[in-house]
Design a protein around this motif. Structure first.
Motif, mmCIF file in Angstrom:
data_model
loop_
_atom_site.group_PDB
_atom_site.id
_atom_site.type_symbol
_atom_site.label_atom_id
_atom_site.label_comp_id
_atom_site.label_asym_id
_atom_site.label_seq_id
_atom_site.Cartn_x
_atom_site.Cartn_y
_atom_site.Cartn_z
ATOM 1 N N SER A 18 -11.011 75.161 42.968
ATOM 2 C CA SER A 18 -10.219 76.406 43.061
ATOM 3 C C SER A 18 -11.052 77.414 43.472
ATOM 4 C CB SER A 18 -9.786 76.843 41.592
ATOM 5 O OG SER A 18 -8.846 76.001 40.869
ATOM 6 N N GLU A 74 2.023 66.494 29.863
ATOM 7 C CA GLU A 74 1.154 66.503 30.830
ATOM 8 C C GLU A 74 -0.030 67.352 31.059
ATOM 9 O OE1 GLU A 74 -0.549 64.275 34.518
ATOM 10 O OE2 GLU A 74 0.862 63.786 32.683
ATOM 11 N N LEU A 75 0.397 68.761 30.885
ATOM 12 C CA LEU A 75 -0.739 69.879 30.983
ATOM 13 C C LEU A 75 -1.502 69.505 29.552
ATOM 14 C CD1 LEU A 75 1.816 73.032 31.567
ATOM 15 C CD2 LEU A 75 -0.169 72.412 33.087
ATOM 16 N N ALA A 134 -6.243 75.674 35.917
ATOM 17 C CA ALA A 134 -5.893 75.199 37.124
ATOM 18 C C ALA A 134 -4.477 74.587 37.379
ATOM 19 C CB ALA A 134 -6.983 73.909 37.367
ATOM 20 N N ASP A 135 -4.013 73.864 36.299
ATOM 21 C CA ASP A 135 -2.707 73.049 36.456
ATOM 22 C C ASP A 135 -1.503 73.953 36.189
ATOM 23 O OD1 ASP A 135 -4.073 70.739 37.112
ATOM 24 O OD2 ASP A 135 -3.798 69.956 35.117
ATOM 25 N N TYR A 136 -1.493 74.894 35.417
ATOM 26 C CA TYR A 136 -0.257 75.725 34.957
ATOM 27 C C TYR A 136 0.594 76.365 36.262
ATOM 28 C CZ TYR A 136 2.986 79.171 33.356
ATOM 29 O OH TYR A 136 4.091 80.003 33.229
ATOM 30 N N GLY A 170 -3.661 65.412 40.018
ATOM 31 C CA GLY A 170 -3.049 66.871 39.654
ATOM 32 C C GLY A 170 -2.030 66.557 39.254
ATOM 33 N N VAL A 171 -1.040 67.543 38.632
ATOM 34 C CA VAL A 171 0.213 67.425 37.913
ATOM 35 C C VAL A 171 1.185 67.894 39.459
ATOM 36 C CG1 VAL A 171 -0.248 67.818 35.496
ATOM 37 C CG2 VAL A 171 0.183 69.989 37.102
ATOM 38 N N ARG A 174 -13.204 72.075 40.326
ATOM 39 C CA ARG A 174 -11.969 71.386 40.571
ATOM 40 C C ARG A 174 -11.510 71.812 41.944
ATOM 41 N NH1 ARG A 174 -8.335 70.158 36.409
ATOM 42 N NH2 ARG A 174 -9.633 70.018 34.299
ATOM 43 N N ALA A 211 1.125 75.690 39.361
ATOM 44 C CA ALA A 211 2.335 75.039 39.992
ATOM 45 C C ALA A 211 3.323 74.754 39.119
ATOM 46 C CB ALA A 211 1.668 73.487 40.247
ATOM 47 N N SER A 243 -8.532 73.691 32.601
ATOM 48 C CA SER A 243 -7.602 72.538 33.112
ATOM 49 C C SER A 243 -6.272 73.225 33.251
ATOM 50 C CB SER A 243 -7.525 71.550 32.152
ATOM 51 O OG SER A 243 -6.667 70.286 32.534
ATOM 52 N N ARG A 288 -3.927 66.332 30.393
ATOM 53 C CA ARG A 288 -4.757 66.318 31.374
ATOM 54 C C ARG A 288 -6.009 67.301 30.780
ATOM 55 N NH1 ARG A 288 -4.945 65.704 36.374
ATOM 56 N NH2 ARG A 288 -5.493 67.760 37.053
#
Length: 300
Positions: A47, A270-271, A253-255, A299-300, A45, A257, A250, A274
């Motif tokens: 990161s 959304e979390l 990576a997303d949390y 991304g979110v 992704r 933000a 996932s 995805r």
């Protein structure tokens, strides 16, 4: 690098091993291990991810290292020891599910490492198998990251009775910001409790976000007292290896933000959505072949 310390988005602590997969008469070997798969997914992704693991100085250890590095994972030098690289033999059944047989050693490095991550992810066998489990806790306490993510990914045959495993699980959960577990994990840890009860029990230990994955049925997530159901994705299942690790990667990576914000129902959905989309890509192909950034939605 400043003062000998390298910053990273994520440090993953946990086992890497060689998955030996049998489908009918065909046998293949592929790098795996829950935490290593999460690191792989994060690297793909984009990161900045480092991995502290336990590999042998042998051909399998070299193959695993190259596999991870090709996906952007920095395998720390402290990861290599004298023991042979661990293996897990997965037999794929007709419905795509996997049965496992392990030959595994876990011993995390006790040394202070020169990485300062915002997030530390851990779990799976590394959180429960002595003597390395205690060293993982030591590393968590020493690093004191802003965010801790945890996936127990329980292998009951390796790690003992439910009461002792639950006690160790809760030690990690109390240190965690995000906890993800499967419905099978939930049933092992809290027999007789439904999934919403499990989410609330774990949430009371301190995590900001808790998720229970339910295979083809999707997932249930909880934060700030909200219960959010995410439906499963229709996909042709090739095998399920790496699906939970993809969901976890996932979230990892997303949390960040959203960390420190009041999570709304829409943000939680959304979390989870995805993560479910990403896992559907993985189960649609053989092995733990986690998706790359260009295969995922924005991304979110």
């Amino acid at each position: 690098m400043t003062g000998g310390i390298t910053t990273a988005d994520v440090l993953v602590i946990g086992e890497a091993l060689m998955d030996i997969t049998t489908i009918g008469d065909e046998v293949t070997e592929m790098p795996g291990g829950g935490p290593a798969n999460v690191a792989l997914g994060l690297g793909r992704r984009g990161s900045d991810v480092a991995l502290l693991t336990n590999l042998g100085r042998d051909s399998r250890g070299s193959l695993i290292t190259r596999h991870l590095e090709r996906s952007g994972v920095w395998v720390l030098a402290e990861s290599f020891g004298a023991a042979p690289t661990s293996t897990a033999h997965a037999r794929i059944l007709g419905d795509g599910s996997a049965q496992y047989d392990f030959s595994l050693t876990w011993l995390a490095s006790p040394a202070e490492i020169s990485v300062k991550p915002r997030t530390v992810h851990t779990g799976s066998v590394a959180a429960f198998l002595a003597p390395g489990d205690a060293l993982v806790l030591e590393q968590l306490d020493r690093l004191n990251p802003e965010i801790v993510t945890f996936d127990p990914n329980i292998r009951a045959a390796l790690i003992g009775d439910a009461a002792s495993v639950r006690s160790r699980f809760e030690e990690f959960a109390r240190r965690s910001t995000v906890v993800k577990l499967s419905d099978e994990d939930a049933g092992f840890l809290y027999p007789g409790a439904n999934e919403v009860e499990v989410l609330r029990t774990i949430g009371q230990l301190g995590p900001h976000l808790v998720a229970v994955t339910r295979g083809a049925e999707g997932a249930i997530l909880s934060a700030h007292g909200q219960i959010v159901h995410v439906p499963g994705r229709r996909t042709a299942v090739v095998d399920t290896i790496g699906a939970g690790d993809t969901f976890m990667a996932s979230l990892v990576a997303d949390y960040p933000a959203m960390h420190g914000k009041d999570l709304t129902y829409e943000m939680i959905y959304e979390l989870g959505s995805r993560a479910a989309d990403a896992a559907a890509i993985t189960v649609g192909r053989a092995g733990a072949d986690l998706p790359w950034a260009n295969e995922l939605t924005a991304g979110v």
